[in-house]
Write an enzyme that holds these catalytic residues in place. Structure first.
Site, PDB file in Angstrom:
ATOM      1  N   HIS A   1      -4.904   1.390   7.213  1.00 18.89           N
ATOM      2  CA  HIS A   1      -3.561   1.967   7.346  1.00 18.89           C
ATOM      3  C   HIS A   1      -3.371   3.140   6.387  1.00 18.89           C
ATOM      4  O   HIS A   1      -2.862   4.197   6.765  1.00 18.89           O
ATOM      5  CB  HIS A   1      -2.518   0.870   7.078  1.00 18.89           C
ATOM      6  CG  HIS A   1      -1.101   1.308   7.220  1.00 18.89           C
ATOM      7  ND1 HIS A   1      -0.283   0.900   8.243  1.00 18.89           N
ATOM      8  CD2 HIS A   1      -0.339   2.140   6.439  1.00 18.89           C
ATOM      9  CE1 HIS A   1       0.908   1.463   8.102  1.00 18.89           C
ATOM     10  NE2 HIS A   1       0.899   2.215   7.018  1.00 18.89           N
ATOM     11  N   GLU A   2      -3.813   2.951   5.123  1.00 18.22           N
ATOM     12  CA  GLU A   2      -3.626   4.023   4.133  1.00 18.22           C
ATOM     13  C   GLU A   2      -4.541   5.209   4.405  1.00 18.22           C
ATOM     14  O   GLU A   2      -4.123   6.366   4.262  1.00 18.22           O
ATOM     15  CB  GLU A   2      -3.877   3.488   2.718  1.00 18.22           C
ATOM     16  CG  GLU A   2      -3.006   2.302   2.311  1.00 18.22           C
ATOM     17  CD  GLU A   2      -1.530   2.492   2.606  1.00 18.22           C
ATOM     18  OE1 GLU A   2      -0.865   1.469   2.850  1.00 18.22           O
ATOM     19  OE2 GLU A   2      -1.040   3.641   2.629  1.00 18.22           O
ATOM     20  N   GLY A  62       0.842  -1.190   0.000  1.00 18.99           N
ATOM     21  CA  GLY A  62       0.000   0.000   0.000  1.00 18.99           C
ATOM     22  C   GLY A  62       0.871   1.231   0.000  1.00 18.99           C
ATOM     23  O   GLY A  62       2.045   1.172   0.387  1.00 18.99           O
ATOM     24  N   GLN A 118       2.490  10.015   1.692  1.00 18.86           N
ATOM     25  CA  GLN A 118       3.841   9.485   1.885  1.00 18.86           C
ATOM     26  C   GLN A 118       4.821   9.948   0.807  1.00 18.86           C
ATOM     27  O   GLN A 118       6.040   9.876   1.023  1.00 18.86           O
ATOM     28  CB  GLN A 118       3.804   7.953   1.904  1.00 18.86           C
ATOM     29  CG  GLN A 118       3.058   7.382   3.117  1.00 18.86           C
ATOM     30  CD  GLN A 118       3.004   5.887   3.090  1.00 18.86           C
ATOM     31  OE1 GLN A 118       2.106   5.309   2.464  1.00 18.86           O
ATOM     32  NE2 GLN A 118       3.927   5.221   3.730  1.00 18.86           N
ATOM     33  N   CYS A 147       5.538   0.167   8.123  1.00 18.02           N
ATOM     34  CA  CYS A 147       5.196   1.360   7.349  1.00 18.02           C
ATOM     35  C   CYS A 147       6.404   1.787   6.534  1.00 18.02           C
ATOM     36  O   CYS A 147       7.529   1.832   7.059  1.00 18.02           O
ATOM     37  CB  CYS A 147       4.776   2.494   8.291  1.00 18.02           C
ATOM     38  SG  CYS A 147       4.260   3.991   7.425  1.00 18.02           S
ATOM     39  N   LEU A 148       6.183   2.090   5.282  1.00 16.93           N
ATOM     40  CA  LEU A 148       7.290   2.503   4.421  1.00 16.93           C
ATOM     41  C   LEU A 148       7.875   3.839   4.857  1.00 16.93           C
ATOM     42  O   LEU A 148       8.984   4.193   4.469  1.00 16.93           O
ATOM     43  CB  LEU A 148       6.815   2.579   2.964  1.00 16.93           C
ATOM     44  CG  LEU A 148       6.340   1.254   2.369  1.00 16.93           C
ATOM     45  CD1 LEU A 148       5.827   1.451   0.960  1.00 16.93           C
ATOM     46  CD2 LEU A 148       7.426   0.189   2.418  1.00 16.93           C
ATOM     47  N   HIS A 156      -3.031   7.407   6.900  1.00 17.21           N
ATOM     48  CA  HIS A 156      -2.016   8.308   6.334  1.00 17.21           C
ATOM     49  C   HIS A 156      -2.666   9.570   5.781  1.00 17.21           C
ATOM     50  O   HIS A 156      -2.165  10.683   5.959  1.00 17.21           O
ATOM     51  CB  HIS A 156      -1.247   7.621   5.199  1.00 17.21           C
ATOM     52  CG  HIS A 156      -0.074   6.793   5.640  1.00 17.21           C
ATOM     53  ND1 HIS A 156       0.987   7.297   6.340  1.00 17.21           N
ATOM     54  CD2 HIS A 156       0.203   5.488   5.458  1.00 17.21           C
ATOM     55  CE1 HIS A 156       1.864   6.338   6.573  1.00 17.21           C
ATOM     56  NE2 HIS A 156       1.414   5.221   6.051  1.00 17.21           N
TER      57      HIS A 156
HETATM   58  O1  K2U Z   1       1.458   2.564   3.871  1.00 18.63           O
HETATM   59  C1  K2U Z   1       2.533   1.967   3.979  1.00 18.63           C
HETATM   60  O2  K2U Z   1       3.481   2.381   4.664  1.00 18.63           O
HETATM   61  C2  K2U Z   1       2.677   0.587   3.350  1.00 18.63           C
HETATM   62  C3  K2U Z   1       2.383  -0.428   4.409  1.00 18.63           C
HETATM   63  C4  K2U Z   1       0.978  -0.910   4.255  1.00 18.63           C
HETATM   64  C5  K2U Z   1       0.588  -1.905   5.302  1.00 18.63           C
HETATM   65  C6  K2U Z   1       1.134  -1.909   6.562  1.00 18.63           C
HETATM   66  C7  K2U Z   1       0.719  -2.872   7.478  1.00 18.63           C
HETATM   67  C8  K2U Z   1      -0.240  -3.785   7.154  1.00 18.63           C
HETATM   68  C9  K2U Z   1      -0.789  -3.749   5.898  1.00 18.63           C
HETATM   69  C10 K2U Z   1      -0.365  -2.806   4.981  1.00 18.63           C
HETATM   70  C11 K2U Z   1       3.410  -1.547   4.441  1.00 18.63           C
HETATM   71  O3  K2U Z   1       4.628  -1.098   4.937  1.00 18.63           O
HETATM   72  S1  K2U Z   1       3.755  -2.272   2.954  1.00 18.63           S
HETATM   73  C12 K2U Z   1       4.964  -3.426   3.566  1.00 18.63           C
HETATM   74  C13 K2U Z   1       4.275  -4.706   3.909  1.00 18.63           C
HETATM   75  C14 K2U Z   1       4.454  -5.726   3.023  1.00 18.63           C
HETATM   76  C15 K2U Z   1       3.773  -6.920   3.236  1.00 18.63           C
HETATM   77  C16 K2U Z   1       2.914  -7.080   4.315  1.00 18.63           C
HETATM   78  C17 K2U Z   1       2.736  -6.031   5.210  1.00 18.63           C
HETATM   79  C18 K2U Z   1       3.441  -4.830   5.014  1.00 18.63           C
HETATM   80 ZN    ZN Z   2       2.417   3.434   6.256  1.00 16.63          ZN
END
Ligand code: K2U
Ligand code: ZN
Length: 166
Positions: free
Chosen positions: A133-134, A46, A51, A91-92, A137
């Site tokens: 989560h998104e 996501g 971001q 979270c990225l 943000h």
């Molecule tokens: O929005 C973001 O920072 C991307 C997030 C999205 C996310 C976080 C937690 C749970 C679900 C989605 C992630 O960092 S993307 C990295 C990731 C990859 C595989 C599984 C979970 C998170």
């Molecule tokens: Zn995030």
């Protein structure tokens, strides 16, 4: 197609609230293309426009194993939600920090697609978590806002050390 720089905590712009999208044009399409390229390259499942320091109400998601089920959420809002679930989140914008977060288990989301068509999606599981989560943000919220002060203090202490190490 370009990868965009991702804001890192504690950049203040991660706390900005996104503005409604009113123009569904080629610029929006190009931004979405670049956001998907950025998300897949991270890698992530996501990415919110916040971001990448663009404060429009827009997020891209793809929770599929094959990375072939892209979802674009424009002007999304949760109409209803039920249940609770706990999942470890990352979270990225806060790399290498993962914490268990409690969220709604099921959501009904109204949003617009890239053509401005109104859509409604009902889902659970990882997609429901990712959508919440998104959307956080886009409201200037981060997953660390949902954990206890003690866990947050410990997580941010670890994050600071990792950032200093580079
Ligand atoms: O929005 C973001 O920072 C991307 C997030 C999205 C996310 C976080 C937690 C749970 C679900 C989605 C992630 O960092 S993307 C990295 C990731 C990859 C595989 C599984 C979970 C998170
Ligand atoms: Zn995030």
């Amino acid at each position: 197609m370009a990868c965009l720089p991702i804001l890192l905590y504690p950049h203040p712009n991660l706390r900005k609230v996104a503005q409604r999208v009113d123009v569904f044009d080629e610029n929006l399409r190009q931004l979405v293309t670049d956001m998907f390229a950025t998300m897949y390259a991270a890698p992530g499942i996501g990415l919110a426009a916040t971001q990448v320091d663009i404060h429009q109400h827009l997020a891209v998601i793809d929770v599929s194993e094959e990375k072939n089920q892209p979802l674009v959420l424009v002007n999304a809002e949760i109409l209803a939600s039920e249940g609770i679930e706990e999942m470890e989140e990352g979270c990225l914008s806060i790399p290498q920090i993962n914490e268990k977060v409690t969220r709604k288990e099921w959501v009904r989301v109204r949003y617009q697609d890239l053509d401005g068509n109104e859509c409604v999606l009902e889902t659970g599981g990882l997609l429901a978590v990712c959508i919440q989560h998104e959307l956080d943000h886009l409201h200037g919220r981060l997953f660390i806002d949902h954990i206890s002060p003690l866990k947050r203090e410990r997580a941010l202490k670890k994050y600071d050390k990792l950032q200093k190490r580079g």
